[in-house]
Every structure is written in C-alpha cells, then in structure tokens.
Design a protein around this motif. Structure first.
Motif, short mmCIF file in Angstrom:
data_model
loop_
_atom_site.label_atom_id
_atom_site.label_comp_id
_atom_site.label_asym_id
_atom_site.label_seq_id
_atom_site.Cartn_x
_atom_site.Cartn_y
_atom_site.Cartn_z
N ILE A 148 -13.98 -15.50 -22.72
CA ILE A 148 -15.00 -15.15 -23.71
C ILE A 148 -16.14 -16.17 -23.70
N GLU A 149 -17.38 -15.66 -23.63
CA GLU A 149 -18.56 -16.52 -23.58
C GLU A 149 -19.37 -16.48 -24.87
N THR A 150 -19.12 -15.49 -25.73
CA THR A 150 -19.81 -15.44 -27.01
C THR A 150 -19.48 -16.72 -27.79
N VAL A 151 -20.52 -17.37 -28.31
CA VAL A 151 -20.36 -18.69 -28.92
C VAL A 151 -20.71 -18.62 -30.41
N ALA A 152 -19.91 -19.30 -31.21
CA ALA A 152 -20.21 -19.47 -32.64
C ALA A 152 -20.32 -20.96 -32.93
N GLU A 153 -21.45 -21.36 -33.50
CA GLU A 153 -21.68 -22.78 -33.81
C GLU A 153 -21.90 -22.94 -35.31
N ARG A 154 -21.33 -23.98 -35.84
CA ARG A 154 -21.46 -24.22 -37.28
C ARG A 154 -22.87 -24.71 -37.60
N ALA A 155 -23.43 -24.16 -38.69
CA ALA A 155 -24.74 -24.59 -39.19
C ALA A 155 -24.65 -24.68 -40.71
N GLY A 156 -24.27 -25.85 -41.18
CA GLY A 156 -24.08 -26.04 -42.62
C GLY A 156 -22.90 -25.22 -43.11
N SER A 157 -23.14 -24.34 -44.07
CA SER A 157 -22.07 -23.51 -44.62
C SER A 157 -21.98 -22.16 -43.91
N GLU A 158 -22.66 -22.04 -42.78
CA GLU A 158 -22.66 -20.79 -42.03
C GLU A 158 -22.23 -21.04 -40.58
N TRP A 159 -22.00 -19.93 -39.88
CA TRP A 159 -21.78 -19.95 -38.44
C TRP A 159 -22.85 -19.09 -37.79
N VAL A 160 -23.32 -19.53 -36.62
CA VAL A 160 -24.34 -18.80 -35.88
C VAL A 160 -23.71 -18.30 -34.58
N ILE A 161 -23.72 -16.98 -34.39
CA ILE A 161 -23.02 -16.35 -33.26
C ILE A 161 -24.03 -15.77 -32.29
N THR A 162 -23.83 -16.08 -31.00
CA THR A 162 -24.69 -15.54 -29.94
C THR A 162 -23.81 -15.08 -28.78
N GLY A 163 -24.08 -13.86 -28.32
CA GLY A 163 -23.32 -13.33 -27.19
C GLY A 163 -23.35 -11.81 -27.18
N SER A 164 -22.57 -11.22 -26.29
CA SER A 164 -22.54 -9.75 -26.16
C SER A 164 -21.10 -9.27 -26.06
N LYS A 165 -20.87 -8.08 -26.59
CA LYS A 165 -19.57 -7.42 -26.53
C LYS A 165 -19.78 -5.99 -26.03
N ILE A 166 -18.83 -5.48 -25.25
CA ILE A 166 -18.95 -4.12 -24.73
C ILE A 166 -17.65 -3.34 -24.95
N HIS A 167 -17.78 -2.01 -24.77
CA HIS A 167 -16.64 -1.10 -24.94
C HIS A 167 -16.03 -1.26 -26.34
N ILE A 168 -16.89 -1.34 -27.34
CA ILE A 168 -16.43 -1.57 -28.71
C ILE A 168 -16.26 -0.24 -29.42
N GLY A 169 -15.02 0.13 -29.69
CA GLY A 169 -14.73 1.39 -30.34
C GLY A 169 -15.33 1.48 -31.73
N ASN A 170 -15.96 2.60 -32.03
CA ASN A 170 -16.66 2.85 -33.30
C ASN A 170 -17.89 1.97 -33.47
N SER A 171 -18.47 1.55 -32.36
CA SER A 171 -19.63 0.66 -32.43
C SER A 171 -20.77 1.24 -33.26
N HIS A 172 -20.93 2.56 -33.23
CA HIS A 172 -22.05 3.19 -33.93
C HIS A 172 -21.67 3.71 -35.32
N LEU A 173 -20.42 3.55 -35.69
CA LEU A 173 -19.94 4.01 -36.99
C LEU A 173 -19.57 2.86 -37.91
N ALA A 174 -19.20 1.74 -37.33
CA ALA A 174 -18.66 0.64 -38.12
C ALA A 174 -19.71 -0.02 -39.01
N GLY A 175 -19.32 -0.32 -40.22
CA GLY A 175 -20.16 -1.08 -41.13
C GLY A 175 -19.95 -2.57 -41.00
N ALA A 176 -18.90 -2.96 -40.28
CA ALA A 176 -18.62 -4.37 -40.03
C ALA A 176 -17.79 -4.47 -38.75
#
Length: 417
Positions: A148-176
């Motif tokens: 996995i190459e998608t990276v999450a870095e901490r920024a204060g009280s948040e996390w910042v996520i950068t990367g790509s995911k594919i073949h994600i089931g319900n990608s166009h229906l999911a609210g989260a």
C-alpha cells in the motif's frame, strides 16, 4: 431468470433456525418482486449504477443484518447474511454484490470501532441513510496489502491522506469509505505500518472517477477513489493506529470471503437451473436433450458441485456464528465455491451450444458475473497459500475465534423465530 420462493434444501436444515427460514422466504419474495424485473434493465444499461434496489434493501435493514439491535440492526448473524446474499444472487449477482460489499466495512466497524463510532455510523447504516465501502486495493499494489502506497500523515488533530484506491465496491453509492493507508515510515513491519480511516464521501480532495462498467455485474460499481490531501478528524481512525492490517485482513476473512462464496453460490444455482430447464425442453430424437446419457453425465457433475458448494458456504458461516475457529473453512468456501461455479458455467456454455452466445440470453450474464468472484478478498493462489498454512498448522491467527465472540452477545439465541 426470476427466483421462485423455495424452501431451503434439507441438507441446510442443520444450519438454519426458524428465523432463518423466514428470512429465506422473504429474500426469495423480494428477489422475485423487485430484483428480477430490474435485472434485464441493469444488464441492458451497464453504464448505469443501480440505486432503486439499494433503497429497497436498505428499507428492510439488510445492510445491518449483522449489526446489534442496540445500534438499530437486525442482530441476525452470518448465516442470515449468507441467506440474503445467496438468494438475491440467484436472480442478480450485481444486486447481491451491492449488499455484500457494504457488509464488509460494517464488519470492520463492529470489531474495531469505538462505542461512540459505532453509535455515529451504524444506526445510519441500519436506517438506510448511509452505505459504506472498504478501500484497500491500489493501482500498483493490487491486493498486496504490504505494498500500500496511500499515505496518511498527522497534522495536529487531523490526518491528511493522499493516494489512490481501485476496484472499490459501491464506490459511487457509498456515503463513507473505510480507507486503509500507510502511517509509518518505510522499514516498519506491515503489521504496524497501516491504519484504517473512515473518510466521508463529500470530503474535500476526495474524487470518485466516472463509473466504468466491468465484464459483468452490470449495475454494480467498483471504481476508483483518488485522495488528494484529504483531511480526516482524529476520531475517524478506526481501530488503533498501526492496526490497519488487522482491520483489512479480518474483514476480508470474516466477511469478504463468505460473502463472495454466497454470491458464487447464487450464480451457480442459476446456472444449473437454467441448464436443466434448457435440456428438459429441447427436443431431440423423439425425446429431449435431458434423455441423453452423455448430457445427463454433464448435468450430474454440475449438480454435484452445486450441492458441495452449498454445504461449504453454509457450514462455514454456521461455525462463525457459533464462535468456533473456522478461518480455513471460510477461505475454502470462497475458493471452491468460485472454482466449482466457474466449471459449471463452462459446462453450461458448452451444453447450450451456439444459443449460449446470444447476448440477451441469461447464461451469458451468469458466465460473465462469476468471473467477478475470483479476485476480491484474495485470488485462488492466495486462498491455497492460506489453506497450506492450515495444513502445516501455521495459521496461528484465528480471526473467527478472536472476533466473532465479541458480537455474539447481541444475537438472538439459536431457537429464536
């Protein structure tokens, strides 16, 4: 092909309660009334994501079939989940795929989310206002979690996520989306390097690529997510930081593999029923094709595989509901369930001759749909390697034993109706 309400086969009775049998009838009636009329339209418009069936299933609370009643769910367990996916897949594997895909991240929340997180997300799943996806697979790494190459870095009280995911089931229906990302530097063991995050679909920086239909499962979306510095609150971390591998692996084994076994089983049943009907009604030599011994031999092999796959699918989730160690059984149900269904699909194509090549004939859809139960939750090679671990007594982590008991308190007893 439309489903006709049927009673469960006698071989499944040891795994079913009265409540299960009622759910079986309900699922068959639902598939016949609501799914069958839409199946042809879903097939004819592969570029369109099916939404009406989603609303109808959500209204019945089926996306929360394993969710405790304390959070608005049905508290029905894994056998019940298998019944729903299996019976709907007999009529439309795409509709069944929509249901099973959202049940995987639901399982992750059940086992790893805090009580507050469950209270935030699970009631929305139960009332149908929120569908979920799980986003692990990547363009370069594929299903190799360690890559996995998608990276999450901490920024204060948040996390910042950068990367790509594919073949994600319900990608166009999911609210989260439950996104697994790397939170440790290179060199750290994969078992401690990944973390799971719940990312709201409307988060700035999150983009979902246009729907592109696949070979089969028309109406189901399995698309791409691109995350460009997406900011996620600290309280959206699911499980402990560094436990993303556990979240992904356990969800795949306890939910992904048995869910796909159920989809394969539904397709398999439709293949055998379609082929038997064809042979019984096709005239040949003062009788029908079903009178010919050489063809009866072929259909007999298909029936044998179907019966074996049915037992594997239901026995494994029955063990899971009993909180018994059954990781290898769940893996085997997915592996052989797909393999046997593919073999029967090929036999069916040959037994139908040129008629099987008609694009509007149901068998072609079934042949294309069954191809989609091979890659997710681990290819056949991955399943065999895991089964080899069991053969050598090296499968030391039993997610079925470790996690299933945590949710068992919420399920009705075995005699519930």
């Amino acid at each position: 092909m439309s489903a006709t309400p049927t009673t469960p086969p006698p071989a499944l009775r040891p795994y079913l309660t009265a409540r299960h049998e009622l759910l079986w009838d309900e699922a068959d009636a639902f598939a016949a009334e609501h799914v069958a009329p839409r199946a042809a339209r879903m097939e004819a418009a592969p570029g369109r994501v099916e939404r009406k069936v989603v609303d109808l299933m959500a209204a019945r609370g089926w996306f929360a079939v394993t969710v405790p009643s304390a959070f608005g769910g049905l508290s029905a367990g894994h056998v019940a989940k298998t019944i729903l996916v299996h019976r709907i897949a007999c009529v439309s594997a795409a509709a069944a795929a929509i249901l099973q895909a959202t049940l995987i991240p639901v399982g992750a929340l059940l086992h790893f989310a805090t009580y507050e997180q469950k209270g935030c997300w699970l009631p929305r799943v139960a009332d149908g206002s929120l569908l979920l996806s799980i986003a692990v697979t990547e363009p370069q790494a594929g299903g190799h979690i360690g890559g996995i190459e998608t990276v999450a870095e901490r920024a204060g009280s948040e996390w910042v996520i950068t990367g790509s995911k594919i073949h994600i089931g319900n990608s166009h229906l999911a609210g989260a989306h439950l996104v697994v990302a790397r939170t440790a530097q290179a060199g750290v063991s994969t078992s401690q390097a990944l973390t799971a995050f719940m990312v709201e679909a409307n988060s700035p920086g999150l983009a979902v690529s246009d729907h592109r239909p696949g070979l089969g499962l028309h109406g189901f979306s399995a698309g791409r997510l691109d995350l460009d510095h997406v900011r996620v609150p600290e309280d959206h971390v699911v499980g402990e930081i560094g436990r993303g591998l556990s979240v992904a692996q356990s969800s795949s084994i306890l939910y992904g593999r048995p869910n796909l076994a159920a989809v394969s089983l539904g397709i398999h049943e439709a293949i055998v029923a379609t082929t038997a009907a064809r042979l019984k009604t096709r005239p040949r030599y003062r009788g029908t094709l079903s009178d010919l011994p050489v063809l009866r031999d072929r259909i007999g092999g298909m029936e044998a595989r179907l019966r074996a796959g049915r037992i594997l699918a239901y026995q494994s989730v029955h063990l899971l509901d009993q909180c018994l160690p059954c990781d290898a059984d769940l893996i085997n149900a997915k592996y052989l369930g797909h393999q046997w269904a593919v073999q029967s699909a090929q036999d069916a194509m040959e037994l139908h001759g040129a008629h099987a090549l008609d694009r509007d004939y149901v068998l072609q859809r079934l042949w294309r749909d069954i191809q989609h139960t091979y890659p997710p939750a681990g290819t056949g090679e991955v399943q065999r390697i895991r089964l080899a671990d069991a053969a050598f007594d090296e499968d030391h982590i039993q997610w079925s034993e470790r996690l299933a008991a945590e949710a068992a308190w919420a399920r009705p007893g075995p005699t519930a109706a």
